[in-house]
Design an enzyme around this catalytic site. Sequence first.
Site, PDB file in Angstrom:
ATOM      1  N   MET A  58      36.806 -60.041  38.830  1.00 15.62           N
ATOM      2  CA  MET A  58      36.480 -61.443  38.577  1.00 15.62           C
ATOM      3  C   MET A  58      35.048 -61.521  38.050  1.00 15.62           C
ATOM      4  O   MET A  58      34.803 -61.934  36.919  1.00 15.62           O
ATOM      5  CB  MET A  58      36.610 -62.313  39.834  1.00 15.62           C
ATOM      6  CG  MET A  58      36.168 -63.751  39.538  1.00 15.62           C
ATOM      7  SD  MET A  58      36.613 -64.965  40.780  1.00 15.62           S
ATOM      8  CE  MET A  58      35.493 -64.615  42.106  1.00 15.62           C
ATOM      9  N   ARG A  59      34.074 -61.125  38.892  1.00 13.93           N
ATOM     10  CA  ARG A  59      32.666 -61.236  38.522  1.00 13.93           C
ATOM     11  C   ARG A  59      32.323 -60.518  37.219  1.00 13.93           C
ATOM     12  O   ARG A  59      31.677 -61.089  36.326  1.00 13.93           O
ATOM     13  CB  ARG A  59      31.749 -60.677  39.633  1.00 13.93           C
ATOM     14  CG  ARG A  59      31.469 -61.643  40.755  1.00 13.93           C
ATOM     15  CD  ARG A  59      31.410 -60.905  42.071  1.00 13.93           C
ATOM     16  NE  ARG A  59      32.735 -60.423  42.377  1.00 13.93           N
ATOM     17  CZ  ARG A  59      33.639 -61.142  43.072  1.00 13.93           C
ATOM     18  NH1 ARG A  59      33.320 -62.297  43.573  1.00 13.93           N
ATOM     19  NH2 ARG A  59      34.860 -60.671  43.264  1.00 13.93           N
ATOM     20  N   ARG A 108      35.140 -50.786  32.620  1.00 12.80           N
ATOM     21  CA  ARG A 108      35.349 -50.547  34.054  1.00 12.80           C
ATOM     22  C   ARG A 108      36.509 -49.566  34.160  1.00 12.80           C
ATOM     23  O   ARG A 108      37.631 -49.886  33.733  1.00 12.80           O
ATOM     24  CB  ARG A 108      35.671 -51.853  34.776  1.00 12.80           C
ATOM     25  CG  ARG A 108      36.290 -51.620  36.140  1.00 12.80           C
ATOM     26  CD  ARG A 108      36.379 -52.861  36.966  1.00 12.80           C
ATOM     27  NE  ARG A 108      35.055 -53.269  37.394  1.00 12.80           N
ATOM     28  CZ  ARG A 108      34.835 -54.190  38.337  1.00 12.80           C
ATOM     29  NH1 ARG A 108      35.848 -54.808  38.924  1.00 12.80           N
ATOM     30  NH2 ARG A 108      33.605 -54.500  38.683  1.00 12.80           N
ATOM     31  N   HIS A 135      28.036 -48.251  40.076  1.00  7.46           N
ATOM     32  CA  HIS A 135      28.169 -49.654  39.625  1.00  7.46           C
ATOM     33  C   HIS A 135      26.765 -50.185  39.309  1.00  7.46           C
ATOM     34  O   HIS A 135      26.232 -51.034  40.014  1.00  7.46           O
ATOM     35  CB  HIS A 135      28.838 -50.471  40.741  1.00  7.46           C
ATOM     36  CG  HIS A 135      29.380 -51.802  40.311  1.00  7.46           C
ATOM     37  ND1 HIS A 135      29.345 -52.250  39.005  1.00  7.46           N
ATOM     38  CD2 HIS A 135      29.990 -52.805  41.029  1.00  7.46           C
ATOM     39  CE1 HIS A 135      29.906 -53.458  38.943  1.00  7.46           C
ATOM     40  NE2 HIS A 135      30.295 -53.808  40.151  1.00  7.46           N
ATOM     41  N   GLN A 138      25.827 -54.042  39.030  1.00  3.83           N
ATOM     42  CA  GLN A 138      25.786 -54.718  40.325  1.00  3.83           C
ATOM     43  C   GLN A 138      24.420 -54.544  40.981  1.00  3.83           C
ATOM     44  O   GLN A 138      23.821 -55.515  41.461  1.00  3.83           O
ATOM     45  CB  GLN A 138      26.883 -54.144  41.244  1.00  3.83           C
ATOM     46  CG  GLN A 138      26.875 -54.747  42.636  1.00  3.83           C
ATOM     47  CD  GLN A 138      27.323 -56.192  42.633  1.00  3.83           C
ATOM     48  OE1 GLN A 138      28.391 -56.512  42.119  1.00  3.83           O
ATOM     49  NE2 GLN A 138      26.518 -57.085  43.197  1.00  3.83           N
ATOM     50  N   ASP A 227      30.059 -53.707  51.693  1.00  2.00           N
ATOM     51  CA  ASP A 227      31.095 -53.641  50.649  1.00  2.00           C
ATOM     52  C   ASP A 227      32.413 -53.321  51.343  1.00  2.00           C
ATOM     53  O   ASP A 227      32.418 -52.930  52.530  1.00  2.00           O
ATOM     54  CB  ASP A 227      30.720 -52.558  49.612  1.00  2.00           C
ATOM     55  CG  ASP A 227      31.691 -52.487  48.432  1.00  2.00           C
ATOM     56  OD1 ASP A 227      32.485 -53.432  48.224  1.00  2.00           O
ATOM     57  OD2 ASP A 227      31.667 -51.463  47.700  1.00  2.00           O
ATOM     58  N   CYS A 267      28.498 -57.206  47.519  1.00  2.01           N
ATOM     59  CA  CYS A 267      28.787 -57.272  46.080  1.00  2.01           C
ATOM     60  C   CYS A 267      29.991 -58.154  45.775  1.00  2.01           C
ATOM     61  O   CYS A 267      30.148 -58.610  44.645  1.00  2.01           O
ATOM     62  CB  CYS A 267      28.974 -55.869  45.517  1.00  2.01           C
ATOM     63  SG  CYS A 267      30.261 -54.929  46.363  1.00  2.01           S
ATOM     64  N   ARG A 295      24.735 -61.480  38.599  1.00  6.36           N
ATOM     65  CA  ARG A 295      25.417 -60.489  37.743  1.00  6.36           C
ATOM     66  C   ARG A 295      25.223 -60.888  36.279  1.00  6.36           C
ATOM     67  O   ARG A 295      24.885 -60.054  35.435  1.00  6.36           O
ATOM     68  CB  ARG A 295      26.917 -60.456  38.081  1.00  6.36           C
ATOM     69  CG  ARG A 295      27.252 -59.827  39.438  1.00  6.36           C
ATOM     70  CD  ARG A 295      26.899 -58.361  39.484  1.00  6.36           C
ATOM     71  NE  ARG A 295      27.524 -57.616  38.401  1.00  6.36           N
ATOM     72  CZ  ARG A 295      28.794 -57.194  38.404  1.00  6.36           C
ATOM     73  NH1 ARG A 295      29.555 -57.391  39.448  1.00  6.36           N
ATOM     74  NH2 ARG A 295      29.286 -56.531  37.365  1.00  6.36           N
TER      75      ARG A 295
HETATM   76  N1   CP Z   1      31.227 -57.192  42.322  1.00  4.23           N
HETATM   77  C1   CP Z   1      32.118 -57.023  41.323  1.00  4.23           C
HETATM   78  O1   CP Z   1      31.986 -56.138  40.485  1.00  4.23           O
HETATM   79  O2   CP Z   1      33.166 -57.902  41.339  1.00  4.23           O
HETATM   80  P1   CP Z   1      34.478 -57.832  40.434  1.00  4.23           P
HETATM   81  O3   CP Z   1      35.252 -56.626  40.905  1.00  4.23           O
HETATM   82  O4   CP Z   1      35.191 -59.119  40.697  1.00  4.23           O
HETATM   83  O5   CP Z   1      34.074 -57.665  39.000  1.00  4.23           O
HETATM   84  N1  NVA Z   2      33.358 -50.405  45.990  1.00  2.00           N
HETATM   85  C1  NVA Z   2      34.128 -51.495  45.400  1.00  2.00           C
HETATM   86  C2  NVA Z   2      33.225 -52.389  44.606  1.00  2.00           C
HETATM   87  C3  NVA Z   2      33.906 -53.576  43.982  1.00  2.00           C
HETATM   88  C4  NVA Z   2      32.976 -54.429  43.153  1.00  2.00           C
HETATM   89  C5  NVA Z   2      35.223 -50.908  44.536  1.00  2.00           C
HETATM   90  O1  NVA Z   2      34.961 -49.936  43.813  1.00  2.00           O
HETATM   91  O2  NVA Z   2      36.344 -51.403  44.583  1.00  2.00           O
END
Ligand code: CP
Ligand code: NVA
Length: 309
Positions: A58-59, A108, A135, A138, A227, A267, A295
């Site tokens: 989402m973010r 991603r 990440h 973040q 997290d 996060c 973000r």
């Molecule tokens: N914190 C973060 O990356 O959120 P999303 O997985 O929603 O992008």
């Molecule tokens: N550690 C988590 C972060 C999500 C923003 C993951 O990789 O799913």
Amino acid sequence: TAKGEKKDFLHISDFDKATILKILDRAVEVKAHLKSGDRSFAPFKGKTMAMIFAKPSMRTRVSFETGFFLLGGHAIYLGPNDIQMGKREETRDVARVLSRYNDILMARVFAHQDILDLAKYSTVPVINGLTDYNHPCQIMADALTIIEHIGRLEGTKVVYVGDGNNIVHSWLLLASVVPFHFVCACPKGFEPDKETVDKAQKAGISKIEITNDPKEAVKDADVVYSDVWASMGQKEEAAYRRQVFQGFQIDEGLMKIAGPKAYFMHCLPAERGVEVTDSVIEAPNSIVFPQAENRMHAQNAIMLHVLGV
Ligand code: CP
Ligand code: NVA
């Protein structure tokens, strides 16, 4: 980076302290500008960005797409079923094709090697929007949030409680360039990558501690950070991890041990009642929503940096 060579944003430790602080300063400046309502700053006008997502988001998706648009550009979302990088088509081919249409690639992915391969074969900047290893966007947003709330990152004590995952690796890589006190409290067997811990410790910049005792760890923290216990790609381990991570939930008791100055950060997405209680995430010292907002502002500054504008 040599002159004329494209700049990627893959790991915070690829940059020196001055550059990281410069990007954060820029984030503050561009944030204030956007907050003023002025839309005349359009450095990305005529530019496009391809955003490759092998995982949900989402973010990351919305903040990149909105941020790039607000600064004049156009972003293209490619979801897990669209290009199926590495399955329908090899990563090196994806990189070379998308480079010919776009000014930035953001991705991603699961395997960290995929982002390295994208960067190797792309002729335009590649930004890491999360891998199984790290990440960085973040943690840039987190640093910005700490600077806004505490006034500085340098010298603060940041205590992460939970799984030694991608978020922790980016904290460690930040600690290898900017001095602060970073503590990771995780269950035995869930420590962060040893090589990354060694790299951060050997850099000799920050105080780094890895411990299995969350109560001791959080004492006198400026930030208590959490997290999910099971990251994307590990969801089938969720039930098992809930057993192993008993005692690592951030609740009011742990925040009390941390002390009155401690902010709570996460996060997101959060699993309320698992790694953090509802009351901690809703408390006045929880800054998870300003953190999420940042973000976009941190990434705008990252995109300006990689495009050299
Ligand atoms: N914190 C973060 O990356 O959120 P999303 O997985 O929603 O992008
Ligand atoms: N550690 C988590 C972060 C999500 C923003 C993951 O990789 O799913």
